[in-house]
Design an enzyme around this catalytic site. Structure first.
Site, PDB file in Angstrom:
ATOM      1  CG  PHE B 174      36.152 -18.695 -20.472  1.00 28.78           C
ATOM      2  CD1 PHE B 174      36.136 -17.545 -21.250  1.00 28.78           C
ATOM      3  CD2 PHE B 174      37.354 -19.133 -19.940  1.00 28.78           C
ATOM      4  CE1 PHE B 174      37.306 -16.842 -21.487  1.00 28.78           C
ATOM      5  CE2 PHE B 174      38.523 -18.428 -20.181  1.00 28.78           C
ATOM      6  CZ  PHE B 174      38.503 -17.284 -20.955  1.00 28.78           C
ATOM      7  N   GLY B 182      47.631 -26.034 -18.856  1.00 28.55           N
ATOM      8  CA  GLY B 182      46.805 -25.100 -18.100  1.00 28.55           C
ATOM      9  C   GLY B 182      47.492 -23.760 -17.989  1.00 28.55           C
ATOM     10  N   GLY B 216      33.328 -25.090 -17.097  1.00 31.00           N
ATOM     11  CA  GLY B 216      32.072 -25.079 -16.341  1.00 31.00           C
ATOM     12  C   GLY B 216      30.894 -24.805 -17.246  1.00 31.00           C
ATOM     13  CD  GLN B 371      37.552 -24.897  20.668  1.00 31.46           C
ATOM     14  OE1 GLN B 371      38.519 -25.663  20.723  1.00 31.46           O
ATOM     15  NE2 GLN B 371      36.518 -25.144  19.897  1.00 31.46           N
ATOM     16  CD  GLN B 372      39.774 -17.777  25.368  1.00 30.81           C
ATOM     17  OE1 GLN B 372      40.854 -17.194  25.530  1.00 30.81           O
ATOM     18  NE2 GLN B 372      38.913 -17.982  26.355  1.00 30.81           N
ATOM     19  CE1 TYR B 373      47.467 -17.811  18.743  1.00 31.61           C
ATOM     20  CE2 TYR B 373      48.097 -20.114  18.526  1.00 31.61           C
ATOM     21  CZ  TYR B 373      48.311 -18.781  18.233  1.00 31.61           C
ATOM     22  OH  TYR B 373      49.368 -18.425  17.419  1.00 31.61           O
ATOM     23  CD  GLU B 468      39.175 -17.514 -13.377  1.00 30.40           C
ATOM     24  OE1 GLU B 468      39.720 -16.528 -13.899  1.00 30.40           O
ATOM     25  OE2 GLU B 468      38.364 -18.244 -13.987  1.00 30.40           O
TER      26      GLU B 468
END
Lengths: 715, 715
Positions: B174, B182, B216, B371-373, B468
């Site tokens: 395409f 662009g 692509g 680490q949790q946050y 896109e």
């Protein structure tokens, strides 16, 4: 939308008073950029300051001279030719090693010069980093960190290793981290047991989890390592982590010695020129003399002797030699950020897209408000980290020098350096991380090309957030420092701050009472006022965190739990704010040292206002509202309008601002960021000269004969 | 600090009522994770819900069945064996092409099935993406987008190409973007001039800047392209961009046809299995029939015929076929985010570091507040984008289906889909970008290993922010949509919202009067109240932006300038908030459809509260203060405390929450993120089995004989 880009016709660049100013005689360092044709010229002629003068503000001439000596050597040396495609891992290791040896061998400066002007050491490495950090990292570890640690921790028995090292007769590496223990070094498992019968230490690695890992240079090149191991005396007593020099490989055959199992850690996200490795020891004997014994020694019978009773203090001292790493990372990050912003600004000034409806006019994307806001705050923060890294590099250099010359370094300055480097390294790394990411996105599709370099810069900066102390763990060193002083009362900050990073907090109580009392844009954009705001933010977060720890203690939590449970929204934010505030004030000091009326001072002041306004608006408004520093709702609006007014002003200076910090095109090495701004010519040139760009693939039959796919897919 | 990790001994996983529940009979999709030994078990036993039930909430069983069909095929097919090191570019292209052909050839579902259940199309591609997005991108362009565009824009003359394509007799690509244009497609320079004498179109590319690029499949594999070119009729009139099918390469020799110069765009930051290319045409003739003529045609004499007078409207229609790309990207991003959070959560539950002073206890790092946050808010947002992507995928699928069956799609739903996909794609991409980055940092040094996969995930997600539609340009489509409706009055939102993304704004005036009137944590953490806050944010930013545009207009600025000068702090924030708000409300709807008392509903509600509270706290407090929605200073504190209370609760569910969305280990493919949590065993295994881990480098003499460096360094 500024129309300025449409009427470009000027004979002399506005900001360059004297084109032949003798101070800028060296044309390699101060090329005639204004003579280059191309899309960037309109901006260069509009700039109100002399980019060459600015260049000397961001680094003094001797530093630029060393950098250009390095870059000139690279450009002339075939070893430094670039490939069009990522090389196989082993190739990357090989070429990085050869490049490291050849440039170190060049003795662009000697260890003696380094001892005289430590700054040069960092800037030499900066120049190499701008080409490829793998090389500077390999040199830094192999010929910098290794001898430095021996010099500062070892006694005279091992100093000959330093001389051999500088003659490249050995290559060093530094082994501390283990597979299952990084930040928590106390629990490392590698052991060194003294054997009186042979007067040697026996090294052992219990299992793979205890393997020393992430050791740069170890994978393929090092001959010796500094190894941190738990020292055991014959009486079975453990004396904690101690540092040893350990021979790894035979200098002639380059084979690992029996008892030493060396592995390569393999491919990483980037920095693949560096051969990170892991090592396991199995009853490997090293002579007693190889213990780096300044902090503790063992006599022939195996008695441990040290003047430091507290093992933690002893380990602290043996780690002190490492804070240089954090300081160095501020400079690494700055170097990546500079390259990224050069590429994004030059590209945005060259790339045109859209224009007024029903017209053929096209604007450079830099003319759009959105693009300006995506890049210009980062341009400001890159200048900020540039000045911060220079400052902390100088301060640390002075200390190291004192260390080598045996001059006493005050405990206070040692602790403050530890704290500010523990905050400055994470904050600089994060600022650059965000800058690179936005630069990548702001360059659109072409920014995704490998040759644009933004991906490599991001991947190279990434480990800055982890090594020499994982950012979120390391930064606790800074908050602990601030909380400990606060516990002794605000006035204790006065004597705790020989470097001046926390002295302002002696007035903490007054600062906490201060309020937002500005209703004019000029006022909120004024650096002195922005500093007042930053001061409040640090003081407020310190008080908030201090109270949090007190209340957790009163709930009977252990000091371990108190520390862990007062991080989020508290100590963590405090340490980051402390780093931001120091970066801000360093920038402000830098400006205040410039001649009052100079146009360079003027534009730098605007950059600082942009840095401060955007930092406060995007990061700290919550704190200011929460702390009742702001009570009226117009604060946001003032900052937003101030930023919107400044964007188009700085936009016209942006190209000259990146010219001032830019290395030569050979080093920038991105088709999007060359000094002539001819993006498409450079892209075309790069693609047309890439091997096999236009050829049919060697595997074309796999495309044409699809019947071949039936078998494999019908397994 | 929770001690819970220390007393782990339970016979049956708390949340799994019936281990033999027949709904979970398929052991490949619902493996007995609770029987695996290892560090993750303590968490799996603590989880209060059934992860298998949650699995079916995140995707229905038929979808999981398609995914496992794909993964099973890959695991059995030697083509899908993995290498220990990044392959050379050409190798990556080759293997991705062969993998794409073999799996497409497998016809895991047919185009007919796709037409029946469009969802399967996306989820088939999701399954491939989880292994390697290069493959799904190549299939998506070559055998999905290409035929879809022909079906929707071409007349019967070209439909045979679709059948050939599905038989893999042609491979599509395409071509829209050009090197120098662009986003601004109007100004593209590739031309197609009709020649009545030969009844053909003559394609020309004026120069390299006009080369079609970023295509692509074009670089090495495609046989045909959809090319957008400016259509010129013999009378010299330009009829704007039109789409053509263009044969590129000889199907037998795979050589490009004379007049077609195809180049490979070269190495990218990632996605290197995709051969992006560029193409220049020189007087290249294609038959008249290859014009995709549904929106406009040319008769034999060269008269342009169309029922759409307005060329912009015509182009709009011919681009409409592309919005599927944006919807697909939401799913791509979600897939990357899922893999990243699986790796980081499992690693944090396995990796132990530090423990109470003077004890041998070590805690998993997931036990630490910091680490949790760092991770749990991301876990929440990944669930949020999971549900959002499912929702927008379903809605878009319905529309496409109508399109194919000729059923009328209302203009309103078309416009609303355009708007929400233009906001949802950028916002999903950014949410995942930040999630992956924090996961990378949260995994420390080992997270920097290539084999950990976090670097690849980051580099693979990166283009989602650009292709896109560049995020910051694309997202203006959403704000333009909102402003246009607002200009007609708040009540116009009612009929403008068949998808329900803006219907709430019909009460805009009331929403703008609403205030923060909560003083309890439960209240601010309640999803319904958080939605009220999100509604205010969107309404406020819309009103702020609308007023900004009006005032700029009143200053006499052109519509072009008004749009560009009302982005920063206005339209840009508005569009992002619109995306956030829709993601939030989709999540809430999803929950409201679950049985009232179910434990899955309970934990999902907590996740949503976490997502909302953290989003509001970190992104929108400014807006709430500025808009006088909040007048008391305790709002911050309430949200912060709410988050701090929820972290340790969700922490215990986190492993089961990632189990629910996790593909099999073969697909996760990270030593840090395997389902048994045996991080160190997998690391050891990976490193020991990597070729040359322990060998002396082939270039060892370059290390030993340094005298070799003198010559090169003395040039």
């Amino acid at each position: 939308m500024s129309q300025s880009t449409q009427n470009f016709s000027s004979q002399q660049p506005k900001g360059m008073k004297d084109l032949n100013d003798p101070r800028f005689a060296r044309k390699d360092i101060f090329p005639d950029l204004h003579l280059l044709d191309g899309p960037l010229q309109q901006y260069r002629y509009k700039a109100t300051f002399d980019w060459r003068q600015m260049r000397l503000i961001t680094d003094p001439l001797p530093v630029w001279e060393v950098k250009y000596k390095v870059w000139d050597f690279m450009q002339k040396n075939p070893l430094f030719g670039r490939s069009h495609e990522t090389l196989p891992l082993d190739e990357q290791r090989k070429i990085a090693t050869k490049r490291a040896f050849s440039i170190f061998n060049e003795k662009i400066f000697s260890i003696e010069q380094y001892l005289e002007t430590p700054e040069l050491g960092q800037k030499f490495s900066t120049a190499i980093t701008a080409f490829d950090p793998s090389i500077s990292v390999k040199i830094g570890i192999g010929f910098g960190m290794f001898p430095n640690v021996i010099m500062s921790l070892g006694n005279e028995r091992v100093q000959d290793l330093v001389m051999e090292n500088q003659r490249m007769e050995n290559i060093g590496c530094f082994a501390l981290t283990e597979i299952s223990h990084g930040s928590d070094s106390q629990r490392m498992k590698t052991t060194a047991t003294y054997d009186p019968s042979t007067k040697s230490f026996v090294l052992n690695t219990p299992n793979f989890e205890a393997a020393k890992c992430w050791v740069g240079n170890l994978g393929k090149t090092a001959t010796h390592a500094i190894v941190y191991a738990q020292l055991y005396t014959p009486d079975g007593k453990c004396h904690g982590l101690n540092a040893f020099v350990v021979p790894l490989r035979d200098k002639k055959t380059h084979m690992a010695f029996p008892g030493v199992t060396i592995g390569d850690l393999g491919e990483k996200i980037s920095l693949n020129g560096v051969d990170n490795g892991f090592v396991l020891f199995s009853n490997y004997k090293i002579p007693k003399e190889y213990l780096l014994s300044k902090t503790g020694d063992v006599d022939d019978e195996g008695n441990f002797i040290t003047q430091y009773k507290d093992p933690k203090k002893r380990m602290g001292l043996s780690f002190a030699a490492l804070s240089g790493g954090r300081v160095g990372i501020c400079e690494l990050a700055t170097t990546y950020g500079i390259t990224a912003i050069i590429i994004a600004i030059r590209y945005s000034a060259s790339r045109k897209q859209f224009g007024p409806d029903n017209s053929n006019i096209e604007y450079p994307v830099l003319e759009y408000q959105t693009q300006q806001y995506r890049l210009i705050p980062h341009l400001a923060s890159i200048y900020a980290v540039r000045f911060f890294s220079n400052w902390i590099g100088r301060e640390y250099g002075k200390m190291t020098l004192k260390g080598f010359t045996g001059e006493k370094v005050s405990v206070e300055s040692g602790m403050e350096m530890h704290a500010i480097s523990s905050a400055g390294k994470p904050v600089s790394g994060w600022i650059v991380r965000d800058c690179i990411q936005d630069c990548r996105e702001a360059c659109g599709g072409h920014g995704y090309l490998k040759c644009a370099r933004l991906g490599d810069l991001r991947n190279d900066n990434d480990p800055n957030l982890t090594y020499e102390g994982e950012n979120n763990v390391l930064i606790q060193q800074a908050s602990n420092f601030l909380i400990a002083i606060r516990a002794k009362g605000w006035n204790s900050f006065e004597n705790a701050s020989p470097l001046g990073t926390v002295a302002f907090l002696k007035d903490g109580e007054a600062i906490l009472r201060s309020k937002w009392n500005w209703s004019k844009i000029e006022c909120v954009m004024k650096p002195e006022n922005q500093l007042t705001i930053m001061n409040f933010i640090v003081a407020y977060l310190l008080e908030k965190t201090f109270n949090r720890t007190k209340s957790l203690q009163s709930q009977g939590q252990s000091s371990f739990d108190v520390r862990n449970n007062s991080q989020v929204f508290h100590a963590n934010c405090l340490a980051i704010a402390y780093g931001h505030r120091q970066i801000y004030s360093t920038f402000l000091n830098e400006i205040q040292n410039l001649p009052n009326s100079s146009s360079e001072r003027e534009i730098l002041t605007k950059l600082l206002s942009m840095f401060g306004a955007n930092l406060i608006l995007t990061t700290y408004m919550n704190v200011l509202y929460e702390g009742s520093f702001i009570t009226n709702v117009h604060a946001n609006e003032l900052l937003q309008t101030g930023i919107l007014q400044l964007l188009p002003v700085i936009k016209d200076e942006a190209v000259a601002l990146v010219d001032a910090i830019a290395p030569p095109d050979f080093i920038v090495n991105s088709p999007l960021g060359m000094s002539d701004g001819e993006v498409y010519k450079h892209l075309e040139n790069f693609m047309y000269q890439t091997p096999d760009t236009f050829t049919r693939p060697s595997w074309w039959k796999d495309v044409v004969y699809k019947e071949n796919y039936l078998p494999t897919s019908k397994l």
